[in-house]
Design an enzyme around this catalytic site. Sequence first.
Site, short mmCIF file in Angstrom:
data_model
loop_
_atom_site.label_atom_id
_atom_site.label_comp_id
_atom_site.label_asym_id
_atom_site.label_seq_id
_atom_site.Cartn_x
_atom_site.Cartn_y
_atom_site.Cartn_z
N ASP A 78 -7.37 4.96 9.88
CA ASP A 78 -7.00 4.19 8.69
C ASP A 78 -8.10 4.46 7.68
OD1 ASP A 78 -5.39 2.59 7.19
OD2 ASP A 78 -5.33 0.95 8.64
N ASP B 100 -12.10 1.02 13.18
CA ASP B 100 -12.46 0.93 11.76
C ASP B 100 -13.96 0.74 11.53
OD1 ASP B 100 -9.99 1.18 10.53
OD2 ASP B 100 -9.48 -0.91 10.96
N ARG C 118 -10.07 -7.48 11.12
CA ARG C 118 -10.05 -8.59 10.15
C ARG C 118 -10.98 -9.70 10.59
NH1 ARG C 118 -4.33 -7.50 10.22
NH2 ARG C 118 -4.07 -5.87 8.66
N ARG D 267 0.81 -1.21 0.00
CA ARG D 267 0.00 0.00 0.00
C ARG D 267 0.85 1.26 0.00
NH1 ARG D 267 -4.90 -0.37 3.59
NH2 ARG D 267 -5.68 -1.04 1.58
N TYR D 268 1.95 1.22 0.72
CA TYR D 268 2.84 2.38 0.81
C TYR D 268 4.06 2.13 -0.08
CZ TYR D 268 0.14 3.44 5.04
OH TYR D 268 -0.86 3.72 5.93
N ARG E 287 7.20 -0.10 1.85
CA ARG E 287 7.02 -1.17 2.82
C ARG E 287 5.79 -2.02 2.48
NH1 ARG E 287 5.70 3.79 4.13
NH2 ARG E 287 4.17 4.37 5.70
N CYS F 97 -10.02 -11.06 19.28
CA CYS F 97 -10.46 -9.77 19.80
C CYS F 97 -11.81 -9.45 19.20
CB CYS F 97 -9.48 -8.68 19.40
SG CYS F 97 -7.80 -9.07 19.82
N LYS G 22 -3.02 5.17 6.70
CA LYS G 22 -3.24 5.81 7.99
C LYS G 22 -3.07 7.32 7.89
CE LYS G 22 -1.24 1.76 10.13
NZ LYS G 22 -0.68 1.17 8.90
N CYS H 146 -5.18 -16.66 15.52
CA CYS H 146 -4.94 -15.87 16.72
C CYS H 146 -5.31 -16.73 17.92
CB CYS H 146 -5.79 -14.61 16.72
SG CYS H 146 -5.18 -13.39 15.55
N CYS I 254 -11.72 -6.88 16.31
CA CYS I 254 -10.77 -7.12 15.22
C CYS I 254 -11.27 -6.59 13.89
CB CYS I 254 -10.48 -8.60 15.11
SG CYS I 254 -9.30 -8.98 13.82
C1 LIG Z 1 0.16 0.20 8.81
C2 LIG Z 1 0.58 -0.41 7.57
C3 LIG Z 1 1.92 -0.43 7.20
C4 LIG Z 1 3.01 0.18 8.06
O1 LIG Z 1 2.80 1.52 8.19
P1 LIG Z 1 3.68 2.38 9.20
O2 LIG Z 1 2.95 3.66 9.27
O3 LIG Z 1 5.02 2.46 8.58
O4 LIG Z 1 3.74 1.65 10.50
C5 LIG Z 1 2.25 -1.01 6.00
N1 LIG Z 1 1.32 -1.55 5.20
C6 LIG Z 1 0.02 -1.53 5.51
C7 LIG Z 1 -0.97 -2.11 4.58
C8 LIG Z 1 -0.40 -0.97 6.72
O5 LIG Z 1 -1.69 -0.97 7.04
S1 SF4 Z 2 -6.95 -7.75 16.54
FE1 SF4 Z 2 -7.54 -9.49 15.23
S2 SF4 Z 2 -5.66 -10.11 14.19
FE2 SF4 Z 2 -5.10 -8.85 15.98
S3 SF4 Z 2 -4.75 -10.28 17.64
FE3 SF4 Z 2 -6.85 -9.61 17.79
S4 SF4 Z 2 -8.01 -11.16 16.68
FE4 SF4 Z 2 -5.89 -11.36 16.07
#
Ligand SMILES: *Cc1c(COP(=O)(O)O)cnc(C)c1O
Ligand code: SF4
Length: 436
Positions: A340, A303, A144, A122-123, A126, A139, A347, A135, A142
């Site tokens: 996000d 989110d 996801r 995405r960035y 990285r 949570c 973010k 997990c 979560c």
């Molecule tokens: C948060 C995130 C990162 C890392 O972002 P930083 O701001 O550098 O911590 C990289 N890829 C994705 C998809 C993310 O959501």
């Molecule tokens: S937030 Fe979601 S992915 Fe993260 S530890 Fe909790 S259950 Fe697992």
Amino acid sequence: MEVFSPYQKNITKKIGKTFEISHWKDWKWQIKHRIRDIDTFEKISGIHFETQKRTKIEETISEFPMSITPYYLSLIDKDNYENDPIFIQSFPSPSELVVHKCEMTDPLAEDKDSPVPYLMHRYPDRVLLHVSNVCSMYCRHCTRKRKVGEVDSIPDKEVLQKGIDYIRQTKQIRDVLLSGGDPLMLSNDYLEWILSEIRAIPHVEIIRIGSRVPAVLPYRITKELISMLKKFHPLWLNTHFNHPREITASSKEALRLLADAGIPLGNQSVLLAGVNDCPKIIRKLCHKLVQNRVRPYYLYQCDLSRGLSHFRTPVGKGIEIIESMIGHTSGLAVPTYVIDSPGGGGKIPIMPNYLISWSTNKVVLRNYEGVITTYKEPDSYEPIFCDRNCDDCDLQLNLEEGIERASIGIEKLLSDANRTIALVPEDNERYSRRNQ
Ligand SMILES: *Cc1c(COP(=O)(O)O)cnc(C)c1O
Ligand code: SF4
């Protein structure tokens, strides 16, 4: 020093007939005895629900499964469980079934930014690699949710190899985040394989692991794990504590082992209604984190994922929390509050406003106490014209083998070398009229 509460002893007895400290501290034992249904939860916690409530909880579990480690369950204050942050974060609430129009199954459009399965790019520099869907504790908040709990699955080597190949072929990637699920739910051997494959890629400068294990299954941080991780420096780890009550003797020990191994630690919290939407709680949490050598990194606005509406707070709550921290406490203890962005924009940091006004030669600022102050701009500043041709530049920038990158986004508007004067959304109506 190890502290085991009578409650924890009692739980172990209920699960395994006798109390064995070696059981309690064995992460595999903890995983094997995760609490996944109401009957077991009632039996072990001593908390009971009336029939009507049970039916609703059952319904919730069939939509979004439950999983709580005996350790995490032992932190619940059963005399006031309904307001308990540990209970609220781990035990299903029928409110999860309430769906609002603005909620989405994939609010961050993660599926769209995925050039190969399990990898998100995405960035610019990285990527995020989902190395596990598993997990130990699910949570309730979560993001996801749709993936975690759906099926507990770990992508095999062949599948991950595709992601690793992508990283190898994409030279601008200098930072790789292992995420999930929880990467520390993998076996040491499998994780070691992944880390060594990534470490062997010359342009990858740092590797990061995102894991909630120190908060929900601290016994996973074993000496064996640590001595394996140490081989892959520079390795960073971001964990996920949301409430000061999650910081216990056991989690402190896990953090100590990680920090002593030279792994810089960060923390990502989520702002959650009824759990930590209070300046005092976040401050306490951040102070405790810093005491344990963990730097608060991000505080996330909750989110727009399906089933999370009851956890959401207004953005103003987050700003109020940050306002109560900047200046009032160590800068080291203040996380960056971020949203996000829905749709996949990444973010976005949100801050109280400190810049009140400005003219050509002065800026007007206010501090945390409300004092209004001014900063005088320099009378003579000769801007250096930058055409990005660093060889002719007077500034001593020696990039050596550095890879030149094009400027994007707002950075592009600020750049002397780029003639772009505006960023216009693709579907801007005024522009489409012009093109007709
Ligand atoms: C948060 C995130 C990162 C890392 O972002 P930083 O701001 O550098 O911590 C990289 N890829 C994705 C998809 C993310 O959501
Ligand atoms: S937030 Fe979601 S992915 Fe993260 S530890 Fe909790 S259950 Fe697992």
